[in-house]
Design a protein around this motif. Structure first.
Motif: not given
Length: 321
Positions: A132-133, A23, A30, A21
């Motif tokens: 990133r997330l 990155r 990405e 979940n």
């Protein structure tokens, strides 16, 4: 089990999924990576069958990894299955922690004994940029959930990148408040970043820690991690350590194998060589064949990591570290 160099191999890391979940920049591009198909991933029953044979041959420590292992539906059931295998002394997990508020209590009840959480920064913006997330608040809630569930120790893994997340002070402060073991890990130039200049050598990391606070030796927490020394700020419940896979590599003492989610056995994190165990599991389990494949792995386990550590065969996120 002993390999051809006489090293005792008693520990295996099992990737249960290639899905994640997050990155993280040092782990996955990405856009992610091409995902395995459902039928290509080992079923829980196949993992348990292989580990039953491996335990009979001498494997006693199992660590569940991913991708993100908590993304695999039914992961708590797998823990229960593995806890019933004779000979396994402990089953542990490495996770990014963001889903632990949902799973920590059930995992502990199922028998999971220890947990490692990747926590690449304690600065919200840096954490978000690196993962990133991800949300730092969610990750810290996962750490708290692990502590509340009674996991001991809770180890925090910090891959240090020069100029990105090399402010170690917040972690030192964290160990003053929480009973966590923080391990600073040398960056390995084998992921999508692939740049050597991010590496902060272990000796430099130790110097940085010594400049932040007085340190005293701390007892090594339970587990099979490669950190050789732990320290703590006097009076603190937590501890600090450095893991040096690049500048002080531990190949001569390596005690592990890795099973990738698609059923390939890896003898070295950095080596591209693999052994496919699926033919010994499908359409039915062939225990004699599995023992033969483990014996082959003992003969093929390399002396040390290859000179070119970027030639490791597949995406780091699917190997499980």
């Amino acid at each position: 089990m002993q390999d051809h160099l006489g090293r005792t191999i008693d520990y295996i890391r099992v990737s249960v999924t290639d899905r994640c979940n997050l990155r993280c920049r040092y782990c996955m591009p990405e856009e992610g990576v091409p995902l395995l198909q459902h039928d290509d991933i080992l079923r829980f029953e196949e993992i348990a069958a292989f580990l039953s044979v491996a335990a009979a041959e001498g494997i006693v420590h199992v660590r569940l990894t991913g991708g993100e292992p908590l993304r695999r539906p039914g992961i708590v059931n797998l823990v229960r299955m593995l806890m019933e295998i004779p000979g396994l002394q402990d089953v542990t997990m490495t996770t990014n922690g963001t889903l632990l508020p949902q799973f920590a209590e059930d995992l502990r009840t199922a028998g999971l004994q220890r947990i490692n959480i990747g926590l690449p920064s304690l600065e919200p913006a840096t954490y978000a940029a690196l993962t990133r997330l991800g949300s730092l608040d969610q990750a810290l809630a996962g750490v708290q959930a692990a502590l509340d569930a009674g996991f001991d120790p809770v180890k925090l893994n910090v891959v240090v990148l020069r100029g990105v997340n090399d402010n170690l002070a917040p972690y030192v402060e964290l160990t003053r408040r929480w009973p966590v073991a923080v391990r600073f890990i040398e960056y390995m130039s084998i992921g999508p970043l692939g740049e050597d200049h991010y590496l902060v050598p272990a000796a430099e990391l130790r110097t940085m820690l010594e400049a932040l606070a007085p340190l005293e030796p701390a007892g090594k927490p339970a587990g099979n991690g490669p950190a050789r020394e732990y320290w703590r700020v006097p009076g603190s419940p937590g501890s600090l350590a450095v893991i040096a896979p690049m500048t002080e590599h531990f190949c001569p003492e390596c005690n592990r194998l890795r099973l990738v989610a698609d059923g390939h056995l890896r003898m070295c994190l950095f080596g591209a060589e693999e052994i496919d165990i699926r033919p010994a599991l499908r359409p039915s389990v062939d225990e004699q064949a599995l023992r033969g494949l483990l014996a082959r792995a003992m003969q093929e386990k390399p002396v040390s990591m290859p000179d070119n550590v970027r030639d490791y065969g597949r995406a780091m996120g699917s190997i499980g570290g």
